[in-house]
Design a protein around this motif. Structure first.
Motif, PDB file in Angstrom:
ATOM      1  N   SER A   1       0.850  -1.193   0.000  1.00  0.00           N
ATOM      2  CA  SER A   1       0.000   0.000   0.000  1.00  0.00           C
ATOM      3  C   SER A   1       0.878   1.232   0.000  1.00  0.00           C
ATOM      4  O   SER A   1       2.086   1.152   0.196  1.00  0.00           O
ATOM      5  N   GLY A   2       0.218   2.358  -0.128  1.00  0.00           N
ATOM      6  CA  GLY A   2       0.938   3.630  -0.110  1.00  0.00           C
ATOM      7  C   GLY A   2       0.146   4.607  -0.920  1.00  0.00           C
ATOM      8  O   GLY A   2      -0.658   4.208  -1.766  1.00  0.00           O
ATOM      9  N   PRO A   3       0.357   5.888  -0.690  1.00  0.00           N
ATOM     10  CA  PRO A   3      -0.473   6.890  -1.357  1.00  0.00           C
ATOM     11  C   PRO A   3      -0.377   6.837  -2.876  1.00  0.00           C
ATOM     12  O   PRO A   3       0.645   6.401  -3.419  1.00  0.00           O
TER      13      PRO A   3
ATOM     14  N   GLN B   1      -0.177 -22.672  -4.982  1.00  0.00           N
ATOM     15  CA  GLN B   1       0.848 -23.150  -5.933  1.00  0.00           C
ATOM     16  C   GLN B   1       2.257 -22.705  -5.537  1.00  0.00           C
ATOM     17  O   GLN B   1       3.209 -22.944  -6.257  1.00  0.00           O
ATOM     18  N   GLY B   2       2.372 -21.955  -4.431  1.00  0.00           N
ATOM     19  CA  GLY B   2       3.693 -21.547  -3.949  1.00  0.00           C
ATOM     20  C   GLY B   2       4.151 -20.184  -4.448  1.00  0.00           C
ATOM     21  O   GLY B   2       5.276 -19.762  -4.205  1.00  0.00           O
ATOM     22  N   LYS B   3       3.262 -19.466  -5.165  1.00  0.00           N
ATOM     23  CA  LYS B   3       3.666 -18.141  -5.678  1.00  0.00           C
ATOM     24  C   LYS B   3       3.430 -17.073  -4.612  1.00  0.00           C
ATOM     25  O   LYS B   3       2.483 -17.161  -3.833  1.00  0.00           O
ATOM     26  N   ASP B   4       4.271 -16.040  -4.645  1.00  0.00           N
ATOM     27  CA  ASP B   4       4.060 -14.872  -3.790  1.00  0.00           C
ATOM     28  C   ASP B   4       3.107 -13.941  -4.523  1.00  0.00           C
ATOM     29  O   ASP B   4       3.422 -13.456  -5.613  1.00  0.00           O
ATOM     30  N   VAL B   5       1.952 -13.738  -3.912  1.00  0.00           N
ATOM     31  CA  VAL B   5       0.897 -12.956  -4.564  1.00  0.00           C
ATOM     32  C   VAL B   5       0.914 -11.525  -4.043  1.00  0.00           C
ATOM     33  O   VAL B   5       0.858 -11.303  -2.831  1.00  0.00           O
ATOM     34  N   PHE B   6       0.994 -10.561  -4.959  1.00  0.00           N
ATOM     35  CA  PHE B   6       1.056  -9.146  -4.590  1.00  0.00           C
ATOM     36  C   PHE B   6      -0.281  -8.457  -4.785  1.00  0.00           C
ATOM     37  O   PHE B   6      -0.844  -8.500  -5.874  1.00  0.00           O
ATOM     38  N   LEU B   7      -0.762  -7.818  -3.730  1.00  0.00           N
ATOM     39  CA  LEU B   7      -1.933  -6.950  -3.842  1.00  0.00           C
ATOM     40  C   LEU B   7      -1.449  -5.518  -3.710  1.00  0.00           C
ATOM     41  O   LEU B   7      -0.720  -5.203  -2.776  1.00  0.00           O
ATOM     42  N   GLU B   8      -1.876  -4.657  -4.660  1.00  0.00           N
ATOM     43  CA  GLU B   8      -1.503  -3.245  -4.583  1.00  0.00           C
ATOM     44  C   GLU B   8      -2.775  -2.497  -4.245  1.00  0.00           C
ATOM     45  O   GLU B   8      -3.559  -2.173  -5.149  1.00  0.00           O
ATOM     46  N   ILE B   9      -3.020  -2.274  -2.964  1.00  0.00           N
ATOM     47  CA  ILE B   9      -4.338  -1.767  -2.564  1.00  0.00           C
ATOM     48  C   ILE B   9      -4.214  -0.648  -1.529  1.00  0.00           C
ATOM     49  O   ILE B   9      -3.179  -0.507  -0.881  1.00  0.00           O
ATOM     50  N   GLU B  10      -5.306   0.136  -1.391  1.00  0.00           N
ATOM     51  CA  GLU B  10      -5.254   1.253  -0.438  1.00  0.00           C
ATOM     52  C   GLU B  10      -5.490   0.723   0.985  1.00  0.00           C
ATOM     53  O   GLU B  10      -5.806  -0.446   1.178  1.00  0.00           O
ATOM     54  N   VAL B  11      -5.346   1.627   1.962  1.00  0.00           N
ATOM     55  CA  VAL B  11      -5.244   1.154   3.348  1.00  0.00           C
ATOM     56  C   VAL B  11      -6.515   0.506   3.922  1.00  0.00           C
ATOM     57  O   VAL B  11      -6.406  -0.453   4.682  1.00  0.00           O
ATOM     58  N   GLN B  12      -7.696   1.017   3.544  1.00  0.00           N
ATOM     59  CA  GLN B  12      -8.908   0.411   4.126  1.00  0.00           C
ATOM     60  C   GLN B  12      -9.000  -1.058   3.729  1.00  0.00           C
ATOM     61  O   GLN B  12      -9.325  -1.920   4.548  1.00  0.00           O
TER      62      GLN B  12
ATOM     63  N   GLN C   1      -6.326  12.307   0.496  1.00  0.00           N
ATOM     64  CA  GLN C   1      -6.395  10.886   0.862  1.00  0.00           C
ATOM     65  C   GLN C   1      -5.020  10.400   1.345  1.00  0.00           C
ATOM     66  O   GLN C   1      -4.922   9.628   2.293  1.00  0.00           O
ATOM     67  N   ALA C   2      -3.963  10.890   0.699  1.00  0.00           N
ATOM     68  CA  ALA C   2      -2.593  10.469   1.047  1.00  0.00           C
ATOM     69  C   ALA C   2      -2.273  10.829   2.492  1.00  0.00           C
ATOM     70  O   ALA C   2      -1.691  10.029   3.232  1.00  0.00           O
ATOM     71  N   ARG C   3      -2.688  12.031   2.916  1.00  0.00           N
ATOM     72  CA  ARG C   3      -2.409  12.452   4.307  1.00  0.00           C
ATOM     73  C   ARG C   3      -3.117  11.526   5.284  1.00  0.00           C
ATOM     74  O   ARG C   3      -2.565  11.150   6.316  1.00  0.00           O
ATOM     75  N   GLU C   4      -4.348  11.136   4.952  1.00  0.00           N
ATOM     76  CA  GLU C   4      -5.103  10.213   5.814  1.00  0.00           C
ATOM     77  C   GLU C   4      -4.392   8.851   5.876  1.00  0.00           C
ATOM     78  O   GLU C   4      -4.254   8.254   6.926  1.00  0.00           O
ATOM     79  N   GLU C   5      -3.957   8.381   4.684  1.00  0.00           N
ATOM     80  CA  GLU C   5      -3.348   7.046   4.607  1.00  0.00           C
ATOM     81  C   GLU C   5      -2.054   6.985   5.415  1.00  0.00           C
ATOM     82  O   GLU C   5      -1.778   5.986   6.071  1.00  0.00           O
TER      83      GLU C   5
ATOM     84  N   LYS D   1       3.991   2.751  -6.425  1.00  0.00           N
ATOM     85  CA  LYS D   1       3.706   1.325  -6.197  1.00  0.00           C
ATOM     86  C   LYS D   1       3.824   0.530  -7.497  1.00  0.00           C
ATOM     87  O   LYS D   1       4.471  -0.506  -7.549  1.00  0.00           O
ATOM     88  N   GLY D   2       3.156   1.042  -8.543  1.00  0.00           N
ATOM     89  CA  GLY D   2       3.177   0.338  -9.830  1.00  0.00           C
ATOM     90  C   GLY D   2       4.584   0.236 -10.386  1.00  0.00           C
ATOM     91  O   GLY D   2       5.004  -0.829 -10.865  1.00  0.00           O
TER      92      GLY D   2
END
Ligand SMILES: Nc1nc2c(ncn2[C@@H]2O[C@H](COP(=O)(O)OP(=O)(O)O)[C@@H](O)[C@H]2O)c(=O)[nH]1
Ligand SMILES: Nc1ncnc2c1ncn2[C@@H]1O[C@H](COP(=O)(O)OP(=O)(O)O)[C@@H](O)[C@H]1O
Length: 210
Positions: A11-13, A97-108, A154-158, A18-19
């Motif tokens: 996560s992150g603002p 299957q043993g893969k590391d799964v990445f979620l790129e998501i906001e804080v809530q 939103q970034a300040r809140e996060e 992130k991308g």
């Protein structure tokens, strides 16, 4: 001994990178056998160059609300007027299957995942300064001025919720951020808890006398 794939929540603002950092990290996975990116569903309009099914599954509000009702989302949140959510199916399949799964998501959304999957790895990508964050969003050139203002708010809140995360990585430089994330992932794979079944089986089983 082999541990299950990790669920990594990044996560992150908006605009922190992130991308960009995730893409650079995935380029180090040259055989494409370690990392898997979880493609989210969203009701936001595609940006120029974004591809349905690769960047997001772009869906209508009705369709998204159907996915919520059918419990097909691991988590979801509303962010600056649009829904965003993680389809559950792939997350389970890929970690099995043993893969590391990445979620790129906001804080809530990240906090919902933390409640449901506490053994996930929660990483917060932070900007060097708020001023640098704003420059990155402006220079990216994908958002109108009023959207940028909302994203900065939103970034300040996060940033206030950063203490809920296991790790904080400053994205001052893409290569260093990638290196720090690799260090985190390598260490997380070695945690005792992730091998507990193997350890019981191999070393602690009763009657295993030599
Ligand atoms: N909760 C949740 N947030 C998401 C999901 N997918 C993306 N997001 C977040 O929603 C926010 C807005 O995403 P987006 O409009 O693509 O803007 P960008 O991240 O600034 O490029 C970002 O913080 C994303 O990380 C999701 O599936 N669930
Ligand atoms: N370490 C960095 N230094 C300078 N610019 C960066 C860095 N990381 C990302 N950027 C730039 O910042 C902008 C936002 O990055 P992006 O990956 O789209 O952010 P996010 O996915 O968090 O919204 C892009 O123009 C990207 O090239």
């Amino acid at each position: 001994m082999k541990s299950k794939g990790l669920l990594v929540v990044l996560s992150g603002p908006s605009g922190v990178g992130k991308g960009t950092v995730r893409q650079a990290l995935f380029e180090t996975d040259t055989n494409h056998d370690q990392f898997y990116y979880s493609v989210s569903a969203t009701t936001r309009q595609p940006r120029p160059g974004e591809v349905d099914g690769k960047d997001y599954f772009f869906v209508s509000r009705d369709k998204f609300e159907g996915m919520i009702e059918d419990e097909r989302l691991l988590e979801y949140a509303e962010y600056v007027g649009n829904y965003y959510g993680t389809p559950l199916q792939y997350v389970e399949e890929m970690t099995d299957q043993g893969k590391d799964v990445f979620l790129e998501i906001e804080v809530q959304g990240a906090l919902q995942v933390k409640r449901r999957m506490p053994d996930g790895v929660f990483i917060f990508l932070a900007p060097p300064t708020m001023h640098e964050l704003e420059s990155r969003i402006v220079n990216r050139g994908t958002d109108a001025p009023e959207v940028i203002e909302k994203r900065m708010h939103q970034a300040r809140e996060e940033l206030q919720l950063v203490t809920q995360y296991d790790y904080v990585v400053e994205n001052d430089n893409v290569d260093s951020a990638v290196e720090r994330i690799q260090t985190i992932i390598n260490a997380e794979h070695l945690k005792t808890d992730r091998f507990i079944d193997d350890i019981v089986e191999n070393y602690l089983k009763e009657g295993d006398e030599k």
